[in-house]
Scaffold this motif. Structure first.
Motif, PDB file in Angstrom:
ATOM      1  N   SER A 207     -63.140  38.469  35.658  1.00  0.00           N
ATOM      2  CA  SER A 207     -64.425  39.120  36.110  1.00  0.00           C
ATOM      3  C   SER A 207     -64.795  40.044  35.207  1.00  0.00           C
ATOM      4  O   SER A 207     -65.929  40.529  35.104  1.00  0.00           O
ATOM      5  CB  SER A 207     -63.796  40.046  37.414  1.00  0.00           C
ATOM      6  OG  SER A 207     -63.136  41.004  37.308  1.00  0.00           O
ATOM      7  N   THR A 208     -63.983  40.550  34.055  1.00  0.00           N
ATOM      8  CA  THR A 208     -64.413  41.475  33.035  1.00  0.00           C
ATOM      9  C   THR A 208     -64.960  40.907  32.009  1.00  0.00           C
ATOM     10  O   THR A 208     -65.319  41.604  30.881  1.00  0.00           O
ATOM     11  CB  THR A 208     -63.042  42.456  32.940  1.00  0.00           C
ATOM     12  OG1 THR A 208     -62.263  41.631  32.277  1.00  0.00           O
ATOM     13  CG2 THR A 208     -62.870  43.225  34.002  1.00  0.00           C
ATOM     14  N   LEU A 209     -65.092  39.452  31.959  1.00  0.00           N
ATOM     15  CA  LEU A 209     -65.554  38.928  30.799  1.00  0.00           C
ATOM     16  C   LEU A 209     -66.755  37.899  31.143  1.00  0.00           C
ATOM     17  O   LEU A 209     -66.679  37.132  32.115  1.00  0.00           O
ATOM     18  CB  LEU A 209     -64.285  38.202  30.274  1.00  0.00           C
ATOM     19  CG  LEU A 209     -63.120  38.764  29.539  1.00  0.00           C
ATOM     20  CD1 LEU A 209     -62.090  37.433  29.121  1.00  0.00           C
ATOM     21  CD2 LEU A 209     -63.390  39.820  28.465  1.00  0.00           C
ATOM     22  N   THR A 210     -67.709  37.937  30.309  1.00  0.00           N
ATOM     23  CA  THR A 210     -68.854  37.334  30.274  1.00  0.00           C
ATOM     24  C   THR A 210     -68.916  36.151  29.154  1.00  0.00           C
ATOM     25  O   THR A 210     -68.910  36.774  27.861  1.00  0.00           O
ATOM     26  CB  THR A 210     -70.163  38.011  30.538  1.00  0.00           C
ATOM     27  OG1 THR A 210     -69.996  38.719  31.617  1.00  0.00           O
ATOM     28  CG2 THR A 210     -71.342  36.991  30.697  1.00  0.00           C
ATOM     29  N   GLU A 276     -63.422  38.777  22.156  1.00  0.00           N
ATOM     30  CA  GLU A 276     -63.618  39.700  23.345  1.00  0.00           C
ATOM     31  C   GLU A 276     -63.994  41.073  22.829  1.00  0.00           C
ATOM     32  O   GLU A 276     -63.249  41.519  22.141  1.00  0.00           O
ATOM     33  CB  GLU A 276     -62.737  39.775  24.341  1.00  0.00           C
ATOM     34  CG  GLU A 276     -61.867  38.524  24.592  1.00  0.00           C
ATOM     35  CD  GLU A 276     -60.654  38.615  25.612  1.00  0.00           C
ATOM     36  OE1 GLU A 276     -60.420  39.799  25.858  1.00  0.00           O
ATOM     37  OE2 GLU A 276     -60.166  37.577  25.908  1.00  0.00           O
ATOM     38  N   SER A 278     -67.161  44.506  23.469  1.00  0.00           N
ATOM     39  CA  SER A 278     -68.142  44.956  24.433  1.00  0.00           C
ATOM     40  C   SER A 278     -69.652  44.814  23.430  1.00  0.00           C
ATOM     41  O   SER A 278     -69.614  44.208  22.321  1.00  0.00           O
ATOM     42  CB  SER A 278     -68.076  46.506  24.276  1.00  0.00           C
ATOM     43  OG  SER A 278     -68.033  47.089  23.060  1.00  0.00           O
ATOM     44  N   TYR A 311     -66.749  36.287  24.062  1.00  0.00           N
ATOM     45  CA  TYR A 311     -66.956  36.757  25.322  1.00  0.00           C
ATOM     46  C   TYR A 311     -67.428  38.185  25.131  1.00  0.00           C
ATOM     47  O   TYR A 311     -66.916  39.075  24.482  1.00  0.00           O
ATOM     48  CB  TYR A 311     -65.445  36.638  26.096  1.00  0.00           C
ATOM     49  CG  TYR A 311     -65.245  35.420  26.540  1.00  0.00           C
ATOM     50  CD1 TYR A 311     -65.523  34.740  27.576  1.00  0.00           C
ATOM     51  CD2 TYR A 311     -64.594  34.393  25.489  1.00  0.00           C
ATOM     52  CE1 TYR A 311     -65.223  33.560  28.122  1.00  0.00           C
ATOM     53  CE2 TYR A 311     -64.253  33.061  25.899  1.00  0.00           C
ATOM     54  CZ  TYR A 311     -64.603  32.494  27.221  1.00  0.00           C
ATOM     55  OH  TYR A 311     -64.379  31.286  27.378  1.00  0.00           O
ATOM     56  N   LEU A 312     -68.136  38.612  26.107  1.00  0.00           N
ATOM     57  CA  LEU A 312     -68.697  40.023  26.311  1.00  0.00           C
ATOM     58  C   LEU A 312     -67.637  40.779  27.202  1.00  0.00           C
ATOM     59  O   LEU A 312     -67.443  40.313  28.347  1.00  0.00           O
ATOM     60  CB  LEU A 312     -69.987  40.161  26.953  1.00  0.00           C
ATOM     61  CG  LEU A 312     -70.606  41.479  26.963  1.00  0.00           C
ATOM     62  CD1 LEU A 312     -70.830  42.061  25.868  1.00  0.00           C
ATOM     63  CD2 LEU A 312     -72.223  41.320  27.924  1.00  0.00           C
ATOM     64  N   SER A 313     -67.193  41.775  26.844  1.00  0.00           N
ATOM     65  CA  SER A 313     -66.114  42.614  27.412  1.00  0.00           C
ATOM     66  C   SER A 313     -66.509  44.053  27.744  1.00  0.00           C
ATOM     67  O   SER A 313     -67.353  44.459  27.244  1.00  0.00           O
ATOM     68  CB  SER A 313     -64.936  42.535  26.766  1.00  0.00           C
ATOM     69  OG  SER A 313     -63.757  43.603  27.291  1.00  0.00           O
ATOM     70  N   GLU A 314     -65.868  44.353  29.240  1.00  0.00           N
ATOM     71  CA  GLU A 314     -66.290  45.606  29.584  1.00  0.00           C
ATOM     72  C   GLU A 314     -65.479  46.680  28.875  1.00  0.00           C
ATOM     73  O   GLU A 314     -65.544  47.983  29.060  1.00  0.00           O
ATOM     74  CB  GLU A 314     -65.995  45.705  31.104  1.00  0.00           C
ATOM     75  CG  GLU A 314     -66.519  45.000  31.735  1.00  0.00           C
ATOM     76  CD  GLU A 314     -66.638  44.985  33.552  1.00  0.00           C
ATOM     77  OE1 GLU A 314     -65.574  45.601  33.513  1.00  0.00           O
ATOM     78  OE2 GLU A 314     -67.073  44.202  34.289  1.00  0.00           O
ATOM     79  N   ASN A 315     -64.602  46.314  28.160  1.00  0.00           N
ATOM     80  CA  ASN A 315     -63.639  47.340  27.214  1.00  0.00           C
ATOM     81  C   ASN A 315     -64.605  47.753  26.023  1.00  0.00           C
ATOM     82  O   ASN A 315     -64.752  47.182  25.208  1.00  0.00           O
ATOM     83  CB  ASN A 315     -62.473  46.477  26.644  1.00  0.00           C
ATOM     84  CG  ASN A 315     -61.699  47.683  25.920  1.00  0.00           C
ATOM     85  OD1 ASN A 315     -61.843  48.574  25.725  1.00  0.00           O
ATOM     86  ND2 ASN A 315     -60.239  47.106  25.589  1.00  0.00           N
ATOM     87  N   ASN A 316     -65.014  48.987  26.044  1.00  0.00           N
ATOM     88  CA  ASN A 316     -65.874  49.597  24.984  1.00  0.00           C
ATOM     89  C   ASN A 316     -65.142  50.235  23.736  1.00  0.00           C
ATOM     90  O   ASN A 316     -65.786  50.449  22.839  1.00  0.00           O
ATOM     91  CB  ASN A 316     -66.787  50.786  25.518  1.00  0.00           C
ATOM     92  CG  ASN A 316     -67.809  50.210  26.548  1.00  0.00           C
ATOM     93  OD1 ASN A 316     -68.400  49.090  26.337  1.00  0.00           O
ATOM     94  ND2 ASN A 316     -67.826  50.838  27.700  1.00  0.00           N
TER      95      ASN A 316
END
Length: 460
Positions: A207-210, A276, A278, A311-316
């Protein structure tokens, strides 16, 4: 994608102590698993506890013979056990893993049970889905016998009908975990081995990856079942540019923290490369930069097939680079283990073929220092008549104490064996297995070589 979010429905079979612990780690992450062992004590260790993840009793199968508990570092005994229980193993696997896309066979090479993993692969490959070996190699500190068992097992398993081989170098992973307390050490080791592959299998369900550019389920299947020696890594990066990514990728092949070192980049056939990061990091990466990266990798690998993913990650904070590659040659790290086994094996061979030690007594060997016990000073025999009645009394007969005769035992011998290679060193113990015919190493090698499947090989 399956309903559980995994790209592939992977099942796991662990053979021996290390294999069982890895199977339990996979089970804790939602994978069906089975542990096989010749030691009941090792199977009991998979009860709920603090050292390892647990495995249900119904997922543990004892495959020992004649009441022995463990293989005692004797791979011949391990193979005999697997062969004796072949029907039970096959039926259990077909019933338990009927829906699996592939089975991961886990084992530690060096002991007696895990080193029989090639035999296990041979007896189940016709009734099982594709097989992938996940095998650990002994560290430098382990004994010569462990190294010899390991390189023999590597040679055997490379000749079995597997769809992929993963070798984990215990020396490298120990360097990263050596400072941990014993209670946490093995749990962390198993976590480091299992996590990268598990993350790739769950990549598209996070869910944290787009996905920006998807590394899909079939990409993962192609690489995992490519028929080569696999290498995977998980690397944190502060920035993303072609040179940084390429250097991190090449370092993971040359000096992995998990796998044997020095994979040959020119022998890579497939390369999976997943980024992966941000939005703040990806905003600073141009498409031309990624095209440059592809050209660098194609040049370094001399044209291997590249499977990218972004992948776009929520980890900044940092970007993550995941890699999965397939190689058609044996990495230099395994050949170094072979060299160590040859050297240390020769030392061990010289020790076990020496004659038993003796002590030369010289002149004192025949000195008679107990003159009171000579023939002329014998004690008189006791009287045979009663002093009061003068009637003869028969002496009760005293049974003689029978002492067992000392029988000489044959000493271990290496007659007929060459001295240069560890494959000629006999196992430490040879047991009688209740009249069961023991499969010879030559018979095992012949069986392994029957499948005309091109695969990496390790020379004698």
């Amino acid at each position: 994608m399956r309903t559980d979010g995994k790209a592939l429905h992977l099942a796991v079979v662990g053979l021996g102590q290390a294999g069982g612990n890895l199977a339990a780690e996979y089970y804790s992450r939602g994978y069906p698993a089975l542990a096989l062992n010749t030691a009941k004590a090792d199977l009991l260790a998979l009860n709920p506890g603090i050292m390892y993840p647990s495995l249900p009793e119904t997922s543990r199968l004892y495959v020992g013979l004649n009441g022995y508990d463990g293989a005692g570092s004797d791979p011949l005994y391990g193979r005999e056990c697997v062969l004796e229980h072949a029907d039970t193993i096959r039926s259990t696997i077909t019933q338990t893993f009927a829906e699996a896309d592939a089975i991961i066979l886990c084992a530690g090479l060096g002991g007696g049970t895990g080193s029989a993993i090639g035999t296990l692969a041979e007896i189940i490959h016709e009734v099982a889905p594709p097989l992938v070996g996940l095998l650990t190699l002994p560290s430098h500190a382990e004994s010569a016998l462990a190294k010899i068992n390991a390189v023999r097992a590597v040679k055997e398993v490379l000749g079995t009908p597997l769809s992929g081989w993963i070798f984990v170098d215990n020396e490298r992973i120990h360097e990263a975990c050596a400072s941990l307390p014993v209670s946490a050490y093995y749990k962390e080791v198993n976590n480091r081995i299992v996590t990268p592959l598990d993350s790739l299998n769950n990549l598209n369900s996070q869910s944290t990856l787009t996905p920006v550019r998807t590394f899909d389920d079939e990409d993962f299947r192609t690489l995992l079942l490519s028929g080569g020696i696999l290498n995977y890594a998980e690397i944190s990066l502060d920035k993303l540019d072609a040179d940084t990514i390429a250097q991190a990728f090449l370092t993971s092949l040359r000096d992995s923290s998990l796998m044997p070192g020095n994979f040959g980049t020119q022998d890579l056939s497939y390369v999976g490369l997943i980024i992966e990061a941000s939005a703040s990091i990806l905003d600073n990466v141009s498409m031309s930069e990624l095209e440059t990266l592809t050209q660098i990798l194609k040049s370094e690998t001399q044209g291997s097939a590249i499977y990218p993913g972004i992948y776009l990650s929520e980890n900044n904070s940092k970007a993550t680079l995941r890699t999965l590659v397939s190689c058609t040659s044996v990495p230099q790290g395994i050949l170094s283990l072979l060299d160590a086994a040859q050297t240390e094996g020769d030392w061990l061979r010289q020790k076990i073929t020496r004659n038993a030690p003796s002590l030369e007594l010289g002149d004192i060997a025949n000195l008679d220092l107990l003159k009171t016990r000579t023939q002329s000073h014998r004690r008189p025999s006791p009287p045979t008549t009663s002093p009061t009645t003068d009637r003869r009394v028969s002496s009760p007969s005293t049974p003689a104490i029978r002492r067992p005769a000392v029988q000489s035992r044959p000493r271990p011998s290496l007659q007929g064996h060459q001295s240069s290679l560890p494959t000629e060193l006999p196992p430490v113990s040879r047991r009688r297995y209740g009249g069961l015919a023991k499969a010879s190493s030559s018979e095992t090698s012949a069986t392994a070589s029957e499948a005309p499947r091109p695969s990496p090989s390790i020379s004698d």
